[in-house]
Design a protein around this motif. Structure first.
Motif, PDB file in Angstrom:
ATOM      1  N   UNK A 126      33.200   2.765  22.336  1.00  0.00           N
ATOM      2  CA  UNK A 126      32.272   3.798  22.786  1.00  0.00           C
ATOM      3  C   UNK A 126      31.415   3.163  23.873  1.00  0.00           C
ATOM      4  N   UNK A 127      31.639   3.576  25.108  1.00  0.00           N
ATOM      5  CA  UNK A 127      30.998   2.944  26.258  1.00  0.00           C
ATOM      6  C   UNK A 127      29.517   3.319  26.309  1.00  0.00           C
ATOM      7  N   UNK A 128      28.680   2.306  26.526  1.00  0.00           N
ATOM      8  CA  UNK A 128      27.238   2.501  26.508  1.00  0.00           C
ATOM      9  C   UNK A 128      26.559   1.344  27.237  1.00  0.00           C
ATOM     10  N   UNK A 129      25.385   1.562  27.836  1.00  0.00           N
ATOM     11  CA  UNK A 129      24.618   0.462  28.436  1.00  0.00           C
ATOM     12  C   UNK A 129      23.700  -0.237  27.453  1.00  0.00           C
ATOM     13  N   UNK A 130      23.911  -0.056  26.165  1.00  0.00           N
ATOM     14  CA  UNK A 130      22.962  -0.504  25.146  1.00  0.00           C
ATOM     15  C   UNK A 130      22.675  -2.009  25.220  1.00  0.00           C
ATOM     16  N   UNK A 131      23.634  -2.809  25.660  1.00  0.00           N
ATOM     17  CA  UNK A 131      23.428  -4.261  25.682  1.00  0.00           C
ATOM     18  C   UNK A 131      22.726  -4.753  26.939  1.00  0.00           C
ATOM     19  N   UNK A 132      22.544  -3.893  27.939  1.00  0.00           N
ATOM     20  CA  UNK A 132      21.866  -4.282  29.166  1.00  0.00           C
ATOM     21  C   UNK A 132      20.362  -4.294  28.928  1.00  0.00           C
ATOM     22  N   UNK A 133      19.740  -5.463  29.031  1.00  0.00           N
ATOM     23  CA  UNK A 133      18.329  -5.615  28.686  1.00  0.00           C
ATOM     24  C   UNK A 133      17.375  -5.375  29.858  1.00  0.00           C
ATOM     25  N   UNK A 134      17.861  -5.438  31.069  1.00  0.00           N
ATOM     26  CA  UNK A 134      16.990  -5.305  32.251  1.00  0.00           C
ATOM     27  C   UNK A 134      17.211  -3.950  32.911  1.00  0.00           C
ATOM     28  N   UNK A 135      16.169  -3.369  33.500  1.00  0.00           N
ATOM     29  CA  UNK A 135      16.349  -2.105  34.235  1.00  0.00           C
ATOM     30  C   UNK A 135      17.065  -2.349  35.556  1.00  0.00           C
ATOM     31  N   UNK A 136      17.886  -1.404  35.950  1.00  0.00           N
ATOM     32  CA  UNK A 136      18.497  -1.467  37.271  1.00  0.00           C
ATOM     33  C   UNK A 136      17.551  -0.854  38.303  1.00  0.00           C
ATOM     34  N   UNK A 137      17.897  -1.029  39.567  1.00  0.00           N
ATOM     35  CA  UNK A 137      17.111  -0.389  40.616  1.00  0.00           C
ATOM     36  C   UNK A 137      17.107   1.121  40.429  1.00  0.00           C
ATOM     37  N   UNK A 138      18.239   1.684  40.045  1.00  0.00           N
ATOM     38  CA  UNK A 138      18.293   3.122  39.787  1.00  0.00           C
ATOM     39  C   UNK A 138      17.363   3.546  38.672  1.00  0.00           C
ATOM     40  N   UNK A 139      17.287   2.741  37.618  1.00  0.00           N
ATOM     41  CA  UNK A 139      16.348   3.035  36.524  1.00  0.00           C
ATOM     42  C   UNK A 139      14.914   3.061  37.041  1.00  0.00           C
ATOM     43  N   UNK A 140      14.556   2.068  37.854  1.00  0.00           N
ATOM     44  CA  UNK A 140      13.188   1.983  38.368  1.00  0.00           C
ATOM     45  C   UNK A 140      12.887   3.116  39.349  1.00  0.00           C
ATOM     46  N   UNK A 141      13.865   3.477  40.153  1.00  0.00           N
ATOM     47  CA  UNK A 141      13.661   4.581  41.094  1.00  0.00           C
ATOM     48  C   UNK A 141      13.462   5.906  40.359  1.00  0.00           C
ATOM     49  N   UNK A 142      14.203   6.113  39.294  1.00  0.00           N
ATOM     50  CA  UNK A 142      14.045   7.349  38.516  1.00  0.00           C
ATOM     51  C   UNK A 142      12.747   7.333  37.718  1.00  0.00           C
ATOM     52  N   UNK A 143      12.296   6.152  37.313  1.00  0.00           N
ATOM     53  CA  UNK A 143      11.008   6.066  36.624  1.00  0.00           C
ATOM     54  C   UNK A 143       9.886   6.455  37.569  1.00  0.00           C
ATOM     55  N   UNK A 144       9.996   6.019  38.822  1.00  0.00           N
ATOM     56  CA  UNK A 144       8.991   6.379  39.813  1.00  0.00           C
ATOM     57  C   UNK A 144       9.034   7.868  40.138  1.00  0.00           C
ATOM     58  N   UNK A 145      10.238   8.397  40.310  1.00  0.00           N
ATOM     59  CA  UNK A 145      10.402   9.806  40.673  1.00  0.00           C
ATOM     60  C   UNK A 145      11.669  10.331  40.013  1.00  0.00           C
ATOM     61  N   UNK A 146      11.535  11.146  38.967  1.00  0.00           N
ATOM     62  CA  UNK A 146      12.702  11.654  38.235  1.00  0.00           C
ATOM     63  C   UNK A 146      13.668  12.467  39.093  1.00  0.00           C
ATOM     64  N   UNK A 147      13.227  12.867  40.275  1.00  0.00           N
ATOM     65  CA  UNK A 147      14.128  13.614  41.150  1.00  0.00           C
ATOM     66  C   UNK A 147      15.203  12.722  41.771  1.00  0.00           C
ATOM     67  N   UNK A 148      15.015  11.412  41.714  1.00  0.00           N
ATOM     68  CA  UNK A 148      16.024  10.488  42.214  1.00  0.00           C
ATOM     69  C   UNK A 148      17.342  10.709  41.482  1.00  0.00           C
ATOM     70  N   UNK A 149      18.426  10.753  42.225  1.00  0.00           N
ATOM     71  CA  UNK A 149      19.760  10.857  41.625  1.00  0.00           C
ATOM     72  C   UNK A 149      20.367   9.457  41.568  1.00  0.00           C
ATOM     73  N   UNK A 150      20.795   9.050  40.400  1.00  0.00           N
ATOM     74  CA  UNK A 150      21.365   7.722  40.159  1.00  0.00           C
ATOM     75  C   UNK A 150      22.781   7.908  39.627  1.00  0.00           C
ATOM     76  N   UNK A 151      23.780   7.608  40.439  1.00  0.00           N
ATOM     77  CA  UNK A 151      25.166   7.864  40.066  1.00  0.00           C
ATOM     78  C   UNK A 151      26.029   6.646  40.365  1.00  0.00           C
ATOM     79  N   UNK A 152      27.168   6.543  39.678  1.00  0.00           N
ATOM     80  CA  UNK A 152      28.048   5.387  39.856  1.00  0.00           C
ATOM     81  C   UNK A 152      29.491   5.776  39.585  1.00  0.00           C
ATOM     82  N   UNK A 153      30.402   5.063  40.259  1.00  0.00           N
ATOM     83  CA  UNK A 153      31.831   5.280  40.038  1.00  0.00           C
ATOM     84  C   UNK A 153      32.574   3.969  40.234  1.00  0.00           C
ATOM     85  N   UNK A 154      33.622   3.772  39.445  1.00  0.00           N
ATOM     86  CA  UNK A 154      34.481   2.600  39.534  1.00  0.00           C
ATOM     87  C   UNK A 154      35.754   2.880  38.765  1.00  0.00           C
ATOM     88  N   UNK A 155      36.759   2.076  38.974  1.00  0.00           N
ATOM     89  CA  UNK A 155      37.908   2.103  38.061  1.00  0.00           C
ATOM     90  C   UNK A 155      37.497   1.509  36.716  1.00  0.00           C
TER      91      UNK A 155
END
Length: 552
Positions: free
Chosen positions: A136-165
């Motif tokens: 079950x894929x989850x970011x639960x083990x990541x302990x530090x915020x990403x830049x996207x996390x911080x940008x959305x904390x500052x302004x929830x209107x920020x869109x934070x998206x990602x794609x990869x194989x």
């Protein structure tokens, strides 16, 4: 008219002056609109500085734009655990794996109820639906915020998206607070178990299904790749001539070929359109991890026609993405780097002036090491295993029922065995590692112990860490698995870091920098100021004029 970075630096300074506290700032000043509409953070999996140097003069599409920007050819994934998950975890958190909590692609928990005892880095193993085969894929083990996390904390209107194989690449770059995260599953792109695939992605999956159902012939060999099209024998098979045909219905062969990067670029454009990214004054963040360089590198090594085809396809994929953003009139800034580098198949290295290349000795597997330590010490435990790991992992986890004097005896014996092996560069215990301060200074000068410390996570990393000598590749060679990474050597640690925005005054800076510098550099670009201690890295001044893009 789009603003140059010198104007951006001025806007950044004005935004700072308007701040009333050290907390993350709101974009209150009109001048702050100089920030780009979209940040595009790109990772090319297994893209070493060596590959970059080898192919940079041959690129003619997407890379040409980046080469006109700011080029740091000696970026460092500074830590020892040069694998996909820890490497991606540094790119947008700005901290080393010791702080992201991601020491490897997976780690052993001898107390885990599952038979295999291994936890995947982006798995929520607490979820009863999760298993080794289908985590079950989850970011639960990541302990530090990403830049996207911080940008959305500052302004929830920020869109934070990602794609990869790869799921772990998309999750590590996007973080916890995300609007859309996609990776390639068994039959096209998928997402978290508690989310639904969007209509646009479902439509693209239908297109992929049609392509896969038809199968495909070999990919064409670009003219400058012809000289690399010759076979290198490895046991009873060869590498160096494969052109990526795939049989009808073979999704894995489709996604793990260079075609996977083309699909990732198409998906990235779909996310931009579907989510409306880059359409307003609030900067959005799109993370794109291209996985095919890693897939090809593992399967065929780095020096054959396969990698040449891949580099050409990656260049095309980048061009597709950039051209689409241009056509939409989006003001965007790009950073491109990598999670780690890679090493060629040692059999081919031996034919090309590197007699020291080889494969890891079977005596370094967990079973062999355990047998030798048991013979030397006479220690046994009820569980039947003294430790887990070793071999390819480089980490050794002790059995939970090994304690007290027996534990000390086993660790001491294991270190003796490892340090006497001619393939081992260094071996360290938990106590030795934790006694070492977190490293600082130029990453190319770090000691082996400092490299290990930067990616050591107590409770997740093995109690003993083993580092193989330069050129020693883990694992046995077999078809479609001939090369790897994960070492503390520069071919795995050193990666390029490229920044571009329209109007940027490009330059090349050969001085070593770190991938943990990316997040604070981008944070300054979007006038996001975090409290002291947020980053392990530093902001890089990517404005070649007298202005300072890091000014605050």
């Amino acid at each position: 008219m789009r603003l140059r970075l010198s104007t951006l630096a001025l806007a950044t300074g004005l935004a700072t002056a308007a701040m009333a506290s050290p907390a993350l700032a709101q974009d209150a000043a009109p001048e702050a609109q100089a920030t780009p509409q979209l940040i595009v953070a790109i990772s090319v999996d297994q893209f070493s500085s060596d590959l970059f140097a080898q192919y940079r003069q041959r690129f003619s599409k997407g890379f040409t734009r980046l080469l006109d920007g700011v080029v740091f050819p000696s970026g460092y994934q500074s830590h020892a655990a040069t694998e996909t998950c820890p490497g991606h975890s540094t790119l947008l958190t700005g901290v080393h794996p010791a702080r992201t909590g991601i020491p490897a692609n997976g780690w052993m928990d001898p107390a885990l109820a599952r038979a295999d005892k291994e936890i995947y880095c982006v798995e929520d193993e607490r979820d009863p639906r999760s298993s080794s085969d289908k985590p079950v894929v989850s970011p639960v083990h990541l302990k530090a915020p990403t830049l996207g996390d911080l940008m959305k904390k500052r302004d929830p209107r920020t869109i934070n998206a990602a794609v990869s194989v790869k799921d772990r690449a998309a999750v590590m770059m996007s973080g916890h607070d995300t609007d859309a995260v996609y990776w390639f599953g068994e039959e096209g792109y998928t997402t978290f178990l508690d989310r639904k695939v969007s209509k646009s992605v479902a439509a693209y999956n239908a297109q992929i299904a049609s392509k896969v159902a038809a199968g495909a012939a070999e990919m064409p060999v670009p003219g400058d790749c012809a000289r690399r099209d010759h076979a290198t024998p490895i046991g009873d098979f060869t590498i160096g001539t494969y052109k990526f045909p795939f049989k009808a219905g073979d999704y894995k062969a489709f996604s793990e070929s260079p075609r996977g990067d083309l699909a990732t670029a198409d998906m990235a454009v779909r996310l931009v359109d579907e989510l409306g990214m880059g359409k307003d004054a609030v900067t959005d963040l799109l993370s794109v991890s291209f996985s095919s360089t890693d897939k090809v590198g593992h399967a065929f090594g780095t020096e054959g026609v396969e990698m040449c085809i891949q580099m050409n396809t990656l260049d095309t994929a980048l061009g597709t993405l950039f051209d689409a953003l241009d056509a939409r009139g989006i003001d965007y800034e790009v950073v491109l780097s990598a999670d780690h580098g890679g090493f060629d198949a040692p059999e081919r290295q031996q034919l090309r002036g590197n007699p020291h290349a080889g494969r890891v000795d079977p005596s370094l597997t967990a079973a062999a090491l355990e047998a030798e330590v048991a013979r030397r010490t006479g220690v046994t435990v009820p569980s039947g295993h003294l430790f887990y790991g070793a071999g390819e992992s480089g980490s050794v986890w002790l059995a939970p029922d090994l304690a007290g004097k027996n534990k000390q005896t086993v660790v001491a014996s294991l270190l003796d065995v490892l340090r006497a092996n001619p393939q081992i560069e260094a071996a360290f215990s938990h106590d030795e590692i934790m006694a070492e301060p977190m490293p600082e200074g130029a990453p190319q000068d770090w000691t082996d112990l400092q490299k290990v410390r930067a990616s050591y996570v107590p409770g997740r990393s093995g109690e003993v860490q083993m580092l193989t000598r330069r050129g020693i590749v883990p694992g046995k060679a077999k078809p479609f698995k001939v090369a790897s990474h994960g070492s503390p050597w520069d071919y795995d640690r050193r990666v390029p870091m490229l920044f571009w925005r329209e109007g940027i005054q490009g330059f090349e800076q050969p001085d070593p920098v770190e991938t943990v510098d990316i997040a604070p550099t981008l944070a300054a670009t979007v006038a996001l100021f975090a409290p002291a201690g947020t980053w392990d890295g530093r902001c890089l001044d990517i404005d070649a004029t007298e202005a300072d893009s890091c000014s605050s």
